[in-house]
Design a protein around this motif. Structure first.
Motif, short mmCIF file in Angstrom:
data_model
loop_
_atom_site.label_atom_id
_atom_site.label_comp_id
_atom_site.label_asym_id
_atom_site.label_seq_id
_atom_site.Cartn_x
_atom_site.Cartn_y
_atom_site.Cartn_z
N GLY A 123 0.80 -1.21 0.00
CA GLY A 123 0.00 0.00 0.00
C GLY A 123 0.84 1.27 0.00
O GLY A 123 2.04 1.24 0.29
N GLU A 168 -2.25 6.21 11.28
CA GLU A 168 -1.79 6.16 9.90
C GLU A 168 -1.71 7.55 9.30
O GLU A 168 -2.31 8.51 9.80
CB GLU A 168 -2.67 5.25 9.05
CG GLU A 168 -4.12 5.63 8.97
CD GLU A 168 -4.90 4.64 8.11
OE1 GLU A 168 -4.40 4.28 7.03
OE2 GLU A 168 -5.99 4.24 8.53
N PHE A 222 1.08 -1.45 4.49
CA PHE A 222 0.33 -2.71 4.53
C PHE A 222 0.61 -3.54 3.28
O PHE A 222 0.65 -3.02 2.17
CB PHE A 222 -1.17 -2.46 4.64
CG PHE A 222 -1.92 -3.73 4.92
CD1 PHE A 222 -2.00 -4.21 6.20
CD2 PHE A 222 -2.51 -4.45 3.89
CE1 PHE A 222 -2.66 -5.41 6.47
CE2 PHE A 222 -3.17 -5.63 4.14
CZ PHE A 222 -3.24 -6.12 5.44
N THR A 224 -0.73 -6.72 1.09
CA THR A 224 -1.82 -7.65 0.81
C THR A 224 -1.24 -8.89 0.15
O THR A 224 -0.66 -8.82 -0.94
CB THR A 224 -2.87 -7.01 -0.10
OG1 THR A 224 -3.40 -5.85 0.53
CG2 THR A 224 -4.01 -7.99 -0.38
N HIS A 246 -6.69 -5.69 4.53
CA HIS A 246 -6.34 -4.45 5.23
C HIS A 246 -7.01 -4.35 6.60
O HIS A 246 -8.18 -4.69 6.77
CB HIS A 246 -6.73 -3.25 4.37
CG HIS A 246 -6.16 -1.96 4.84
ND1 HIS A 246 -6.93 -0.99 5.45
CD2 HIS A 246 -4.90 -1.48 4.82
CE1 HIS A 246 -6.17 0.05 5.77
NE2 HIS A 246 -4.93 -0.23 5.39
N SER A 248 -8.28 -2.07 8.23
CA SER A 248 -9.42 -1.17 8.43
C SER A 248 -10.76 -1.89 8.44
O SER A 248 -11.77 -1.30 8.81
CB SER A 248 -9.43 -0.08 7.36
OG SER A 248 -9.54 -0.64 6.07
N ALA A 295 -11.71 -5.06 1.59
CA ALA A 295 -10.57 -4.44 2.28
C ALA A 295 -9.80 -3.53 1.34
O ALA A 295 -9.30 -2.48 1.76
CB ALA A 295 -9.67 -5.53 2.85
N ARG A 296 -9.68 -3.92 0.08
CA ARG A 296 -8.97 -3.07 -0.89
C ARG A 296 -9.67 -1.73 -1.04
O ARG A 296 -9.03 -0.67 -1.02
CB ARG A 296 -8.88 -3.78 -2.25
CG ARG A 296 -8.06 -3.02 -3.29
CD ARG A 296 -8.18 -3.68 -4.66
NE ARG A 296 -9.50 -3.50 -5.25
CZ ARG A 296 -9.86 -2.41 -5.93
NH1 ARG A 296 -9.02 -1.40 -6.09
NH2 ARG A 296 -11.08 -2.33 -6.45
N SER A 298 -11.68 -0.36 1.13
CA SER A 298 -11.55 0.35 2.40
C SER A 298 -10.17 0.98 2.53
O SER A 298 -10.01 2.12 3.00
CB SER A 298 -11.80 -0.62 3.56
OG SER A 298 -11.66 0.04 4.80
N GLN A 299 -9.14 0.26 2.12
CA GLN A 299 -7.78 0.78 2.18
C GLN A 299 -7.63 2.03 1.32
O GLN A 299 -7.04 3.03 1.74
CB GLN A 299 -6.79 -0.29 1.73
CG GLN A 299 -5.33 0.16 1.77
CD GLN A 299 -4.37 -0.97 1.41
OE1 GLN A 299 -4.78 -2.11 1.20
NE2 GLN A 299 -3.10 -0.66 1.35
N TRP A 302 -9.27 4.95 3.11
CA TRP A 302 -8.46 5.50 4.20
C TRP A 302 -7.23 6.22 3.67
O TRP A 302 -6.80 7.25 4.21
CB TRP A 302 -8.08 4.41 5.19
CG TRP A 302 -9.17 4.10 6.16
CD1 TRP A 302 -9.90 2.95 6.25
CD2 TRP A 302 -9.71 4.96 7.17
NE1 TRP A 302 -10.85 3.04 7.24
CE2 TRP A 302 -10.74 4.27 7.82
CE3 TRP A 302 -9.39 6.27 7.58
CZ2 TRP A 302 -11.47 4.83 8.87
CZ3 TRP A 302 -10.13 6.83 8.63
CH2 TRP A 302 -11.15 6.12 9.26
N ASP A 303 -6.64 5.69 2.61
CA ASP A 303 -5.48 6.37 2.03
C ASP A 303 -5.83 7.78 1.58
O ASP A 303 -4.99 8.68 1.58
CB ASP A 303 -4.93 5.58 0.83
CG ASP A 303 -4.14 4.35 1.24
OD1 ASP A 303 -3.82 4.22 2.44
OD2 ASP A 303 -3.84 3.52 0.36
#
Length: 485
Positions: A123, A168, A222, A224, A246, A248, A295-296, A298-299, A302-303
């Motif tokens: 990530g 983060e 992170f 994956t 991830h 999150s 999760a991807r 969500s990541q 958040w990024d």
């Protein structure tokens, strides 16, 4: 069982178990779940932005110390006759066994030395795990703006006297704060004390005067993990050794436990090892890949989190809950009516319908006035404005391809365009990505944004509207009464 660590030592702090994980464990091992819940810490969830707090009542979440969880699992393993050996590193080749189950984590040496077809994606953002010596009353998501940029904490209680603080940030902020240098200077078996002391000041309000505690705490990106195969010969991978998702969405422990449940069932029901491994993977892989996709998304959310801090906290909470496409807006309205009502007020000046089932229709039926033009509903057929069509198909709206699309959109506005009509394939994953791309274009250019997609995905459109990802919706595959006449 062979464990290279010792029974009373672990790295990290607490972990979280969501309601779904608890249900699955209750069905297969209720005694273990009972002992986990007994030493765990139930809590709700809040988001704190701009001096305001949005709360989601969800005391089904359970935080538990890693040491406590391992103790419970070790105790129940011993009760059923498992012999535990600690403090020695073993390889699969050293074991005299018909079946070797490798659960040796994200840095799995078993996986890296075997023919599992590993692919690892790293990530962009950076994060670190730390803790503190007091228990929060609920989980907290809180961004803080500093002279270097924005840091975000995801913090939650995991015992009567401890909380986890996951923090983060983006790479530019990380470098401006000098953490690239402190990371380089920190030994791999030590904590980055410079970062801990800095972040202790940044999150002083959330920490309530308590210090941050490290445990090999250092900045990470992170990773994956995906494997083309989860077994080879007599060896089978489980948990983070086979796949990661991830943090999150709080899925690491969930996936490992559900892997274990699936593997046990396959070994019990199949006549031989190869068949059992094949069934285990056939059953678990779809669920894992689905969670990895959630999760991807969500990541990526958040990024790009700092770009949304202009939103009121309730709208931001709706954006958070719907970020991966896993929580429909009407379901969230049923479980957290106050938050959604406030978000709908911010979206359209009214708290919305009394019945959560009617939220999607209500959202789509709201009028909008922009630059003097009145749109009677958020659904349009023939926009009167000069809109540029964007039909790029991509997977990461915040990657290099997304950068190019946004740059092109800016040029279009400079040349007289008034907005954008974003089109693409009709499948749901493609639409969810279009909504994310639309949000980035809308936020960074200020142009009017219309997104096209099939009418059966109305719920996703409604979530996108309330979350300020888009301005208007154009359903494909539908004709107006005038067109059908």
């Amino acid at each position: 069982m062979h464990e290279q660590g010792t029974p009373d030592a672990t790295f990290g702090f607490g972990i979280g178990l969501a309601a779904g994980t608890q249900r699955n464990l209750k069905e297969t091992d209720p005694d273990t779940l009972r002992d986990i819940v007994a030493v765990g810490c139930r809590h709700d969830m809040t988001m704190q932005v701009g001096g305001r707090t949005a709360r989601v009542d969800n005391n089904r979440l359970v935080g538990i110390a890693r040491t406590e969880l391992l103790s419970v699992l070790q105790s129940h393993a011993e009760k059923v006759g498992v012999r535990l050996e600690f403090g020695t590193r073993r390889t699969a080749d050293q074991l005299d066994a018909d079946i070797v189950i490798a659960a040796d984590g994200i840095n799995s040496s078993t996986r890296e030395s075997g023919p599992f077809g590993t692919r690892i994606d790293t990530g962009r953002g950076l994060y670190l795990w730390c803790g503190t010596d007091f228990a929060l009353t609920e989980a907290v998501f809180a961004p803080v703006r500093t002279e270097h940029g924005i840091f975000v904490t995801h913090a939650y209680p995991y015992s009567d006297g401890r909380s986890t603080f996951l923090i983060e940030t983006d790479e530019a902020t990380w470098r401006r704060a000098g953490f690239d240098a402190s990371t380089a200077k920190t030994p791999s078996d030590a904590s980055d004390e410079k970062s801990l002391r800095y972040l202790q000041k940044v999150f002083a309000e959330q920490l309530r005067g308590y210090p941050l505690i490290g445990n090999r705490t250092r900045w990470l990106r992170f990773r994956t993990v995906r494997c083309a195969r989860w077994s080879a010969g007599r060896t089978v991978l489980l948990g983070d050794a086979a796949h990661t998702a991830h943090f999150s969405i709080g899925s690491g422990t969930k996936l490992a436990m559900e892997d274990a449940i699936g593997l046990v069932e396959a070994l019990r029901d199949e006549p031989d090892r190869a068949s059992a491994f094949a069934r285990y993977e056939a059953i678990r892989r779809p669920a894992v890949e689905r969670l990895q996709e959630l999760a991807r998304r969500s990541q990526l959310w958040w990024d790009s989190f700092p770009s949304r801090l202009h939103l009121p906290v309730e709208q931001l909470m709706v954006a958070y809950m719907t970020r991966a496409g896993n929580v429909p807006l009407n379901r969230f309205a049923a479980t957290s009516p106050d938050v959604v009502a406030a978000a709908l007020e911010q979206y359209a000046g009214s708290p919305g319908p009394a019945d959560p089932a009617g939220v999607t229709t209500w959202v789509l039926d709201r009028p909008m006035i922009r630059d003097g033009e009145h749109f009677p509903t958020r659904q349009i057929d023939h926009p009167t404005r000069n809109l540029v069509t964007v039909s790029d198909v991509l997977t990461d709206p915040w990657g290099d391809t997304g950068d190019a699309v946004v740059a092109r959109a800016r040029r279009a506005l400079e040349e007289g365009a008034e907005g954008f009509r974003i089109t693409g394939p009709p499948d749901r994953p493609a639409l969810l990505t279009r909504l994310d791309l639309a949000e980035r274009i809308r936020t960074e250019t200020g142009g009017l944004v219309v997104v096209e997609g099939p009418a059966e995905l109305r719920d996703d459109f409604a979530a996108g509207l309330v979350s300020a990802r888009i301005d208007l919706v154009a359903f494909t595959g539908e004709r107006t009464e005038e067109e059908g006449a």
